[in-house]
Scaffold this motif. Structure first.
Motif, mmCIF file in Angstrom:
data_model
loop_
_atom_site.group_PDB
_atom_site.id
_atom_site.type_symbol
_atom_site.label_atom_id
_atom_site.label_comp_id
_atom_site.label_asym_id
_atom_site.label_seq_id
_atom_site.Cartn_x
_atom_site.Cartn_y
_atom_site.Cartn_z
ATOM 1 N N TRP A 1 0.798 -1.221 0.000
ATOM 2 C CA TRP A 1 0.000 0.000 0.000
ATOM 3 C C TRP A 1 0.836 1.280 0.000
ATOM 4 C CZ3 TRP A 1 -4.538 1.308 -1.564
ATOM 5 C CH2 TRP A 1 -5.527 0.322 -1.685
ATOM 6 N N THR A 2 2.120 1.175 -0.272
ATOM 7 C CA THR A 2 2.911 2.370 -0.538
ATOM 8 C C THR A 2 2.946 2.679 -2.035
ATOM 9 O OG1 THR A 2 5.011 1.171 -0.804
ATOM 10 C CG2 THR A 2 4.404 1.854 1.441
ATOM 11 N N ASP B 1 3.960 7.172 5.796
ATOM 12 C CA ASP B 1 3.352 8.380 5.219
ATOM 13 C C ASP B 1 2.829 8.112 3.811
ATOM 14 O OD1 ASP B 1 3.979 9.730 7.532
ATOM 15 O OD2 ASP B 1 5.757 10.715 6.710
ATOM 16 N N ALA B 2 3.589 7.326 3.033
ATOM 17 C CA ALA B 2 3.148 6.999 1.680
ATOM 18 C C ALA B 2 1.859 6.178 1.714
ATOM 19 C CB ALA B 2 4.247 6.237 0.943
ATOM 20 N N ALA B 3 1.779 5.232 2.645
ATOM 21 C CA ALA B 3 0.581 4.406 2.761
ATOM 22 C C ALA B 3 -0.624 5.237 3.190
ATOM 23 C CB ALA B 3 0.820 3.266 3.742
ATOM 24 N N ARG B 4 -0.413 6.156 4.118
ATOM 25 C CA ARG B 4 -1.514 7.022 4.541
ATOM 26 C C ARG B 4 -2.043 7.844 3.361
ATOM 27 N NH1 ARG B 4 -5.533 7.087 7.441
ATOM 28 N NH2 ARG B 4 -4.287 6.303 9.176
ATOM 29 N N VAL C 1 -14.352 -5.226 -0.829
ATOM 30 C CA VAL C 1 -13.090 -5.712 -1.384
ATOM 31 C C VAL C 1 -12.116 -5.849 -0.229
ATOM 32 C CG1 VAL C 1 -11.158 -5.242 -2.931
ATOM 33 C CG2 VAL C 1 -13.476 -4.538 -3.590
ATOM 34 N N SER C 2 -11.573 -7.048 -0.016
ATOM 35 C CA SER C 2 -10.581 -7.242 1.046
ATOM 36 C C SER C 2 -9.181 -7.047 0.475
ATOM 37 C CB SER C 2 -10.723 -8.626 1.684
ATOM 38 O OG SER C 2 -10.726 -9.649 0.703
ATOM 39 N N THR C 3 -8.262 -6.597 1.339
ATOM 40 C CA THR C 3 -6.903 -6.298 0.904
ATOM 41 C C THR C 3 -5.930 -6.501 2.050
ATOM 42 O OG1 THR C 3 -5.535 -4.639 -0.225
ATOM 43 C CG2 THR C 3 -7.032 -3.833 1.470
ATOM 44 N N LEU C 4 -4.623 -6.436 1.726
ATOM 45 C CA LEU C 4 -3.607 -6.671 2.750
ATOM 46 C C LEU C 4 -3.505 -5.492 3.710
ATOM 47 C CD1 LEU C 4 -0.007 -6.136 1.365
ATOM 48 C CD2 LEU C 4 -2.013 -5.583 0.016
ATOM 49 N N PRO C 5 -3.036 -5.743 4.935
ATOM 50 C CA PRO C 5 -2.935 -4.684 5.945
ATOM 51 C C PRO C 5 -1.668 -3.857 5.759
ATOM 52 C CG PRO C 5 -2.263 -6.747 6.935
ATOM 53 C CD PRO C 5 -2.659 -7.057 5.495
ATOM 54 N N LEU C 6 -1.631 -3.137 4.661
ATOM 55 C CA LEU C 6 -0.568 -2.232 4.225
ATOM 56 C C LEU C 6 0.604 -2.957 3.603
ATOM 57 C CD1 LEU C 6 -0.516 0.622 6.910
ATOM 58 C CD2 LEU C 6 -1.994 0.315 4.900
ATOM 59 N N ALA C 7 1.300 -3.836 4.366
ATOM 60 C CA ALA C 7 2.537 -4.430 3.847
ATOM 61 C C ALA C 7 3.047 -5.477 4.823
ATOM 62 C CB ALA C 7 3.608 -3.346 3.666
#
Length: 372
Positions: free
Chosen positions: A108-109, A154-157, A137-143
């Protein structure tokens, strides 16, 4: 498949198609005929729910082609199939010979993860049944947790803000609501519901929430009632529940000959002990041999026990289904093909039998025919 709970609420129950390897439209339609129709018939259901998995290249193509989306919707309708949820965690090649850490990329970055997820939302609004209140839609918890720096945070936010904005635009354009659910998993930036609360602090919770994978919840040794209460207190919705069970072993030394049969090369099997010892894969746990009991991130069929002396976290699963408030439930046993010999389906018919058994068991628990 629609299930009426004891309180009268109707929920959607599906199975996740990431258990199948198809990644193009002809392959997806083929798997509908081979598996989904057969499962629906075994259950005697008029309509079967699918938690559809679309690889990123296929998702991009469908998002750009309204006629192809209409074709897919027609193919679903004529087979008595419906879709209210998509699995957007694996980006592509989820049934490759070796997956392991690759499933967490892109994370998610990156704009690639954002665009893939928005593509799925665009597709889902055209697949949703007319009477469905919303899609998910389910997805990963950022990384994956390493490396993870303040720059990446910060990039993920920033990506999550763009995601919420994109979902708002889709809702405005189509009149259909799609929410994205971040799925805590051992080893990731958000392993637990507590970390998920921190991850989503300040986010748009009308569009973003949590996917509770019940095998992950068990492997993190979280109490289901406490986890659900924690999310509710923080105002974070449980957008989706992945119905799954993990391996559990009381005495790893005594169980070692059987446990070794579950150490396989395709997927990552994070292992956690009740005492807090963490290993990123089962073979590492077998080498380090921490004191038991262990819980192992190996999704096993929810309706049948694994090979003794191993057990499954079905108790956690039942408890969670009894306390969680959600309208999308997706059975996600993607590991049928890597189960030990003798427990692994040897034909499409046997796999259809197994998935139908899981759905029947889950239906009965959700409806109160089997006590949660």
């Amino acid at each position: 498949m629609r299930v009426r709970q004891q309180d009268g609420r109707q929920v959607h129950l599906s199975y996740c198609t990431n258990v199948h390897p198809a990644e193009d439209l002809p392959g997806i339609i083929g798997q509908l005929d081979t598996y989904a129709v057969a499962i629906r018939e075994r259950l005697g259901a008029d309509v079967l729910g699918l938690g559809l998995w679309l690889a990123a290249p296929m998702a991009a193509a469908l998002a750009d082609d309204g006629e192809a989306r209409r074709q897919l919707r027609t193919e679903l309708d004529v087979r008595g199939l419906e879709v209210v949820t998509l699995n957007g965690f694996p980006y592509e090649a989820f049934q490759a010979p070796v997956v392991k850490h690759a499933v967490y990329h892109p994370d998610w970055t990156t704009p690639e993860r954002l665009e893939y997820t928005l593509d799925l939302a665009r597709i889902l609004v055209d697949l949703l049944p007319d009477d469905a209140e919303r899609g998910s839609v389910s997805t990963l918890p950022l990384a994956w947790r390493e490396p993870w720096t303040t720059v990446q945070q910060d990039a993920a936010r920033h990506m999550l803000d763009r995601l919420a904005h994109g979902l708002t635009e889709i809702a405005w354009e189509t009149g259909r609501l799609v929410r994205v659910a971040f799925e805590p998993e051992p080893g990731c930036v958000a392993e637990t519901t507590s970390q998920a609360v921190g991850m989503l602090a300040g986010a748009d919770t009308d569009r973003l929430g949590v996917c509770l994978d019940l095998a992950h919840l068990a492997c993190a040794w979280e109490d289901p009632a406490d986890a659900v209460k924690r999310l509710a207190t923080a105002g974070i919705p449980v957008v989706k529940v992945q119905v799954s069970a993990a391996l559990e072993v009381a005495d790893p030394v005594a169980a070692r000959p059987v446990l070794e049969r579950y150490a396989e090369p395709r997927f990552l099997h994070q292992t956690r002990s009740a005492g807090g010892h963490s290993c990123d894969d089962l073979d590492i746990a077998l080498a380090e041999n921490p004191a038991g009991p262990w819980r192992v991130h190996f999704h096993v069929p929810v309706h049948t026990p694994p090979e003794p002396p191993l057990t499954a976290t079905t108790g956690v699963l039942r408890e969670a289904l009894g306390v969680v408030s959600c309208d999308h439930f997706d059975v996600e046993t993607y590991t049928w093909d890597v189960l030990p010999a003798g427990h692994r389906p040897t034909s499409p018919a046997e796999l259809a039998d197994g998935i139908a058994g899981e759905l029947a068991w889950t239906r009965d628990v959700l409806s109160g025919q089997v006590n949660a």
